[in-house]
Design a protein around this motif. Structure first.
Motif, short mmCIF file in Angstrom:
data_model
loop_
_atom_site.label_atom_id
_atom_site.label_comp_id
_atom_site.label_asym_id
_atom_site.label_seq_id
_atom_site.Cartn_x
_atom_site.Cartn_y
_atom_site.Cartn_z
N SER A 35 48.75 42.00 77.39
CA SER A 35 48.82 40.68 78.03
C SER A 35 50.25 40.17 78.11
O SER A 35 50.95 40.08 77.10
N GLU A 36 50.68 39.79 79.30
CA GLU A 36 52.03 39.25 79.49
C GLU A 36 52.15 37.82 78.99
O GLU A 36 53.25 37.28 78.87
N ASN A 37 51.01 37.18 78.73
CA ASN A 37 51.04 35.79 78.25
C ASN A 37 51.42 35.69 76.78
O ASN A 37 51.75 34.60 76.31
N ASN A 38 51.36 36.82 76.07
CA ASN A 38 51.69 36.80 74.63
C ASN A 38 53.15 37.18 74.42
O ASN A 38 53.57 38.29 74.72
N GLU A 39 53.92 36.23 73.92
CA GLU A 39 55.33 36.48 73.64
C GLU A 39 55.44 37.00 72.19
O GLU A 39 55.17 36.27 71.24
N LEU A 40 55.85 38.24 72.05
CA LEU A 40 55.91 38.88 70.73
C LEU A 40 57.34 39.32 70.42
O LEU A 40 57.87 40.20 71.10
N ASP A 41 57.94 38.72 69.40
CA ASP A 41 59.28 39.17 69.01
C ASP A 41 59.15 40.29 67.98
O ASP A 41 58.05 40.69 67.59
N ILE A 42 60.28 40.81 67.52
CA ILE A 42 60.30 41.98 66.64
C ILE A 42 59.56 41.71 65.33
O ILE A 42 58.80 42.55 64.84
N VAL A 43 59.75 40.52 64.76
CA VAL A 43 59.11 40.21 63.48
C VAL A 43 57.60 40.10 63.65
O VAL A 43 56.82 40.55 62.81
N PHE A 44 57.18 39.52 64.77
CA PHE A 44 55.75 39.39 65.00
C PHE A 44 55.11 40.75 65.21
O PHE A 44 54.00 41.02 64.74
N LYS A 45 55.81 41.64 65.92
CA LYS A 45 55.29 42.99 66.12
C LYS A 45 55.14 43.71 64.77
O LYS A 45 54.15 44.39 64.52
N LEU A 46 56.14 43.54 63.91
CA LEU A 46 56.08 44.20 62.61
C LEU A 46 54.99 43.60 61.73
O LEU A 46 54.45 44.28 60.86
N SER A 47 54.63 42.33 61.98
CA SER A 47 53.53 41.75 61.22
C SER A 47 52.21 42.43 61.58
O SER A 47 51.34 42.60 60.71
N PHE A 48 52.06 42.85 62.84
CA PHE A 48 50.89 43.63 63.23
C PHE A 48 50.86 44.95 62.46
O PHE A 48 49.83 45.36 61.91
N ALA A 49 52.01 45.63 62.46
CA ALA A 49 52.09 46.91 61.75
C ALA A 49 51.81 46.71 60.26
O ALA A 49 51.12 47.54 59.63
N TYR A 50 52.32 45.64 59.69
CA TYR A 50 52.12 45.36 58.26
C TYR A 50 50.65 45.14 57.94
O TYR A 50 50.14 45.60 56.91
N ASP A 51 49.92 44.45 58.84
CA ASP A 51 48.49 44.24 58.64
C ASP A 51 47.74 45.57 58.63
O ASP A 51 46.83 45.79 57.81
N ILE A 52 48.11 46.45 59.57
CA ILE A 52 47.45 47.77 59.64
C ILE A 52 47.72 48.56 58.36
O ILE A 52 46.82 49.20 57.80
N ILE A 53 48.95 48.52 57.90
CA ILE A 53 49.32 49.25 56.67
C ILE A 53 48.47 48.77 55.50
O ILE A 53 47.91 49.58 54.74
N LYS A 54 48.33 47.45 55.35
CA LYS A 54 47.55 46.92 54.23
C LYS A 54 46.08 47.32 54.34
O LYS A 54 45.44 47.65 53.33
N GLY A 55 45.55 47.32 55.54
CA GLY A 55 44.17 47.73 55.73
C GLY A 55 43.97 49.20 55.43
O GLY A 55 42.97 49.60 54.80
N MET A 56 44.93 50.04 55.84
CA MET A 56 44.82 51.48 55.60
C MET A 56 44.98 51.83 54.12
O MET A 56 44.34 52.76 53.62
N ILE A 57 45.82 51.10 53.40
CA ILE A 57 45.96 51.33 51.95
C ILE A 57 44.62 51.09 51.27
O ILE A 57 44.21 51.86 50.38
N HIS A 58 43.91 50.05 51.69
CA HIS A 58 42.61 49.76 51.08
C HIS A 58 41.59 50.86 51.40
O HIS A 58 40.82 51.27 50.52
N ILE A 59 41.61 51.34 52.64
CA ILE A 59 40.68 52.41 53.02
C ILE A 59 40.97 53.69 52.24
O ILE A 59 40.06 54.34 51.71
N HIS A 60 42.25 54.06 52.15
CA HIS A 60 42.63 55.30 51.44
C HIS A 60 42.35 55.23 49.95
O HIS A 60 42.18 56.27 49.30
#
Length: 496
Positions: A40-65
């Motif tokens: 979506s072009e309506n979502n303005e995502l800067d570098i820190v916000f993008k990394l927050s997405f990655a950080y959420d995935i990492i935390k979820g994957m640590i719990h699964i593993h």
């Protein structure tokens, strides 16, 4: 599955199998998948916000593993959901047996596209043996992370087709191995390095999610406070954008409502339409003094026989458009049109005292005068002749029907007005004695007595012809129908 809970995992609620289809129930995430958010072009995502997405995935994957599930096995951007608070929640984990039950042919495009996120060592296995590994999850995360940074699907800029890309990744003979291009993206080198280690060709060389978390935390962009601040900032931007969007949509809704109301008011009197909109019952009302106008085309049956159905429709549309343009200048209400019959009333739905007869008379004279100059589009040498009848008296008006409700008039006045028209003559205005009494006070008209005639169902009635005195009429618009059904306006001043 139902006992696994984490802020970054979308909880599994239940599953059902019906007709060989598998249905899985989880919590609803209003922002859709991560893939949708990135697209979506309506979502303005800067570098820190993008990394927050990655950080959420990492935390979820640590719990699964660290759980009994051990691995995800199908990590991709479409399986990363984003809730109303912009938190990424992983889904579709812990169900390898269910995924194997839904067999997608390996040649199908959906199967090939899913392989973009599959580690090469897993691609080399036969279809039934592909399940997942923890290092395979790390590889998939590297692909997802590249999506987050580029906001593009993996390999989207490559000139190769999807099947060729999967084959090259599977064989791994390219040096370096084929991976999404992240060289030119606006991203710190330390982040690019972590991504590249995640999709290393050798599984043992890939870091665990705990290591990835430490590396991200130690980077210059790894502070939770910065991420939180950016989340708040983006939410504020989103809220402002949403307010503008709501205002824009509200204005559009108001405009569309005006159009709908205008159309409704053309079909029903405004006060009646308002009652129906409120769900109220429209009670029939008695009007003691009303004047009713009827007109039809002389020889319409013969004219129709010489014309195609489409030509008849165009003729009536042109003629009624002319009539409609005239009646807007008078205090009258168009009741209905049936074939070539045109019915108008004055004195309802808004009462106008003693003016109803004069309003109808003025309108009738102008309509008759305009028809004398009307040109039939497909028969330009033919002339239209109108027969007009007018009568005054009491009527009852009310809405009839639920589907396509109509505002109808009832009473002997309606029948008598119709008889005035049917017993009239071409190009003349036939009025009753009741109407004559209402307009006798006006010096604008010359009234000729016709005498007593036998009216069907009424017996003998004394009737009259109404014509206008010679006087200058106000400048009015003459409508000439064109081939494209557009009415051309010509201002003219005539003597009647």
């Amino acid at each position: 599955l139902s006992n696994i809970h984490n802020d970054n995992l979308n909880p599994f609620i239940g599953a059902a199998i019906q007709d060989n289809d598998i249905y899985i129930l989880t919590n609803y995430c209003p922002r859709g998948s991560l893939q949708d958010v990135l697209k979506s072009e309506n979502n303005e995502l800067d570098i820190v916000f993008k990394l927050s997405f990655a950080y959420d995935i990492i935390k979820g994957m640590i719990h699964i593993h660290s759980s009994d599930i051990k691995y995800h096995g199908n990590l991709k951007s479409s399986n990363c959901l984003v809730d109303g608070r912009w938190t990424v929640k992983l889904t579709d984990f812990g169900m390898p047996s269910l995924r194997r039950a839904v067999k997608i042919p390996s040649q199908k495009f959906a199967f090939i596209l899913d392989a973009f996120w599959t580690a090469p060592e897993l691609l080399r296995l036969s279809g039934d043996r592909i399940a997942g590994t923890q290092m395979g999850d790390v590889y998939s995360f590297g692909i997802v992370w590249s999506e987050i940074m580029t906001r593009k699907l993996p390999y989207i800029d490559f000139s190769l087709d999807a099947k060729s890309i999967v084959e090259m990744v599977k064989l791994g003979y390219v040096n370096p191995p084929l991976r999404p291009d992240i060289n030119d993206i606006d991203c710190p080198d330390e982040i690019k390095t972590i991504i590249c280690t995640c999709w290393d060709e050798i599984p043992q060389m890939r870091p665990t999610f705990s290591v990835i978390k430490k590396k991200l935390k130690s980077s210059s962009y790894g502070k939770d406070t910065d991420i939180l601040d950016n989340v708040v900032a983006l939410l504020e931007k989103y809220a402002n954008h949403l307010e503008d969007l709501v205002e824009e949509r509200t204005n559009e809704l108001i405009e569309e409502k005006k159009k709908t109301d205008d159309l409704l008011y053309r079909m029903l009197p405004k006060q009646v339409a308002e009652q129906l909109k409120k769900g109220e019952t429209v009670t029939a009302e008695l009007y003691q003094e009303v004047t009713i106008y009827f007109s039809d085309i002389v020889g319409f049956t013969k004219l129709s026989a010489k014309s195609t159905p489409m030509q008849v429709v165009n003729l009536l549309n042109d003629l009624y458009s002319l009539f409609d343009s005239i009646i807007v200048g008078y205090d009258v209400y168009k009741v209905e049109t049936i074939g070539d019959a045109y019915m108008v009333a004055s004195g309802l739905p808004v009462k106008n005292g003693k003016l109803h007869a004069k309003e109808i008379a003025d309108m009738a004279v102008l309509i008759l005068d305009s028809v004398s100059r009307f040109s039939i589009r497909h028969m330009p040498n033919e002339s239209l002749r109108l027969r007009i009848g007018i009568h005054s008296g009491p009527v009852v008006a009310g809405v009839v029907g639920l589907t396509m409700p109509r505002y109808c008039l009832f009473g002997d006045t309606v029948n008598t007005a119709s008889r005035m028209e049917s017993h009239g003559e071409a190009s003349r205005i036939h009025i009753s004695e009741a109407t004559k009494k209402f307009i006798d006070a006006s010096s604008d008209y010359r009234i000729e007595e016709r005498g007593e005639i036998v009216i069907k169902g009424k017996g003998k009635l004394r009737t009259y012809w109404l014509t206008s005195n010679s006087h200058k009429c106000k400048v009015r618009t003459r409508f000439v129908p064109r081939e494209d059904s557009i009415l051309v306006e010509e201002s003219v001043t005539t003597e009647v």
